[in-house]
Design a protein around this motif. Structure first.
Motif, PDB file in Angstrom:
ATOM      1  N   LYS A  31       0.822  -1.205   0.000  1.00 56.39           N
ATOM      2  CA  LYS A  31       0.000   0.000   0.000  1.00 56.39           C
ATOM      3  C   LYS A  31       0.860   1.261   0.000  1.00 56.39           C
ATOM      4  N   SER A  33       1.265   5.416   0.544  1.00 54.78           N
ATOM      5  CA  SER A  33       0.720   6.324   1.545  1.00 54.78           C
ATOM      6  C   SER A  33      -0.271   7.281   0.912  1.00 54.78           C
ATOM      7  N   SER A  34      -1.309   7.626   1.654  1.00 53.48           N
ATOM      8  CA  SER A  34      -2.325   8.550   1.166  1.00 53.48           C
ATOM      9  C   SER A  34      -2.513   9.672   2.162  1.00 53.48           C
ATOM     10  N   THR A  39      -2.636  10.169  -3.345  1.00 53.59           N
ATOM     11  CA  THR A  39      -1.922   8.932  -3.067  1.00 53.59           C
ATOM     12  C   THR A  39      -0.476   9.085  -3.517  1.00 53.59           C
ATOM     13  N   ASN A 242      -5.150  -2.461  -5.122  1.00 50.18           N
ATOM     14  CA  ASN A 242      -5.247  -1.018  -5.391  1.00 50.18           C
ATOM     15  C   ASN A 242      -5.600  -0.761  -6.859  1.00 50.18           C
ATOM     16  N   VAL A 245      -6.011   2.892  -7.959  1.00 49.40           N
ATOM     17  CA  VAL A 245      -4.749   3.633  -8.075  1.00 49.40           C
ATOM     18  C   VAL A 245      -4.044   3.262  -9.379  1.00 49.40           C
TER      19      VAL A 245
END
Length: 323
Positions: A31, A33-34, A39, A242, A245
């Motif tokens: 993952k 970072s957001s 993002t 994701n 994304v």
């Protein structure tokens, strides 16, 4: 899987670490970072002209428009970037097509998400070339038999391409002495006589030409017309977790490729922001093609050559690898 990643990473992963500086901020998680609707994703690239669209797209706000903030890290070659993406150190990477095929054939969980670059398809006018010093007695690719030829990473796309040029010129590629050297170190090594020939890409190609070097072959063109040389990719686990994304990254890259292809002067200029190329040399840089989609026929040809050269334990599944 751990053994496969270790094999891919041997030596190459150390190059990535030294080229990128400290990697201690990596969590190893898939993952990114957001924060505040944006993002942040890490992208591993090579400091060559190929990735100009990525930097241009970042400057033009194409990634920001998609809610993405890029953290770009540099490596010597795609072989170093693949294990970094597969392990979660980077969310996306830029790698040559052969590195990605090798990874896929070894069941490393990677997936192409966007096209990267293609050869110009024109002999003597490509962004990559096999070069020799101006006063070298070597006139054609078959004459590098028994000679030291520099490539950025061994057992990869540039070795396959040079081998094909040697083969087409009537020589024996098994007699070539390939040595591994970063692109930006090739001009000095060629000029000093440390190596006999170098397979260079821009902007190093323009640099060696400015030193009087001569082109003796266009290896990427010899592999296939309109060869898809490199692509952007992610890990299969990151894509699964994701998907949104990944789609936003694809959209931003697509806009960046189209913009760079339509604005070559801006693409050329952006190269100065991540390389140390002098302005006089920059004007002579040959830009690659940045098509929207990979050329499947050229990838099939590259795969066959890779198999002939013994690069794959099992044939890579391009249907699984490509978008």
């Amino acid at each position: 899987m751990r053994r496969v990643l270790a094999a891919l990473a041997a030596g190459a992963f150390l190059v990535t670490a030294s080229a990128c500086g400290s990697s201690g901020d990596s969590t190893g998680s898939d993952k990114a970072s957001s924060s505040g609707g944006t993002t942040k994703v890490k992208v591993g690239v090579i400091p060559i002209v190929d990735v100009a669209p990525l930097y241009l797209g970042q400057e033009k706000g194409f990634f920001k428009k998609q809610g993405l903030e890029l953290e770009v890290s540099l490596a010597q070659g795609g072989a170093a970037i693949v294990p970094a993406v597969a392990s979660g150190q980077y969310q996306f990477g830029f790698s040559n097509s052969t590195s990605l095929m090798i990874a896929q054939s070894n069941n490393v969980p990677v997936k192409v998400v966007s096209n990267g670059i293609a050869s110009t398809g024109v002999q003597g006018k490509d962004f990559g070339a096999l070069t020799v010093k101006g006063d070298s007695s070597i006139k054609s690719a078959d004459q590098v038999e028994g000679k030291k030829v520099a490539i950025n990473t061994l057992k990869n796309i540039n070795e396959t391409a040079v081998r094909e040029s040697v083969r087409k010129a009537g020589g024996d590629p098994d007699k070539v002495k390939f040595v591994e050297l970063a692109f930006d170190q090739m001009p000095a090594a060629l000029d000093s006589g440390q190596i006999d020939a170098a397979m260079v890409v821009e902007p190093a190609l323009a640099t060696v030409k400015s030193q009087g070097a001569r082109e003796i072959a266009s290896p990427l063109v010899d592999v296939a017309p309109d060869l898809t040389v490199a692509m952007y990719f992610t890990s299969t686990s990151y894509e699964q977790r994701n998907a949104a994304v990944v789609k936003r990254f694809q959209a931003a890259v697509a806009e960046s490729l189209a913009y760079a292809d339509a604005h070559p002067d801006e693409a050329r200029q952006i190269v100065t922001t991540y390389t140390k190329i002098p302005a006089a040399v920059l004007a002579k840089v040959t830009l690659p093609a940045w098509p929207a989609e990979p050329d499947r026929a050229s990838l099939d040809a590259l795969q066959k050559l890779g198999q002939d050269d013994g690069l794959f334990k099992t044939a890579p599944d391009l249907d699984k690898l490509l978008p």
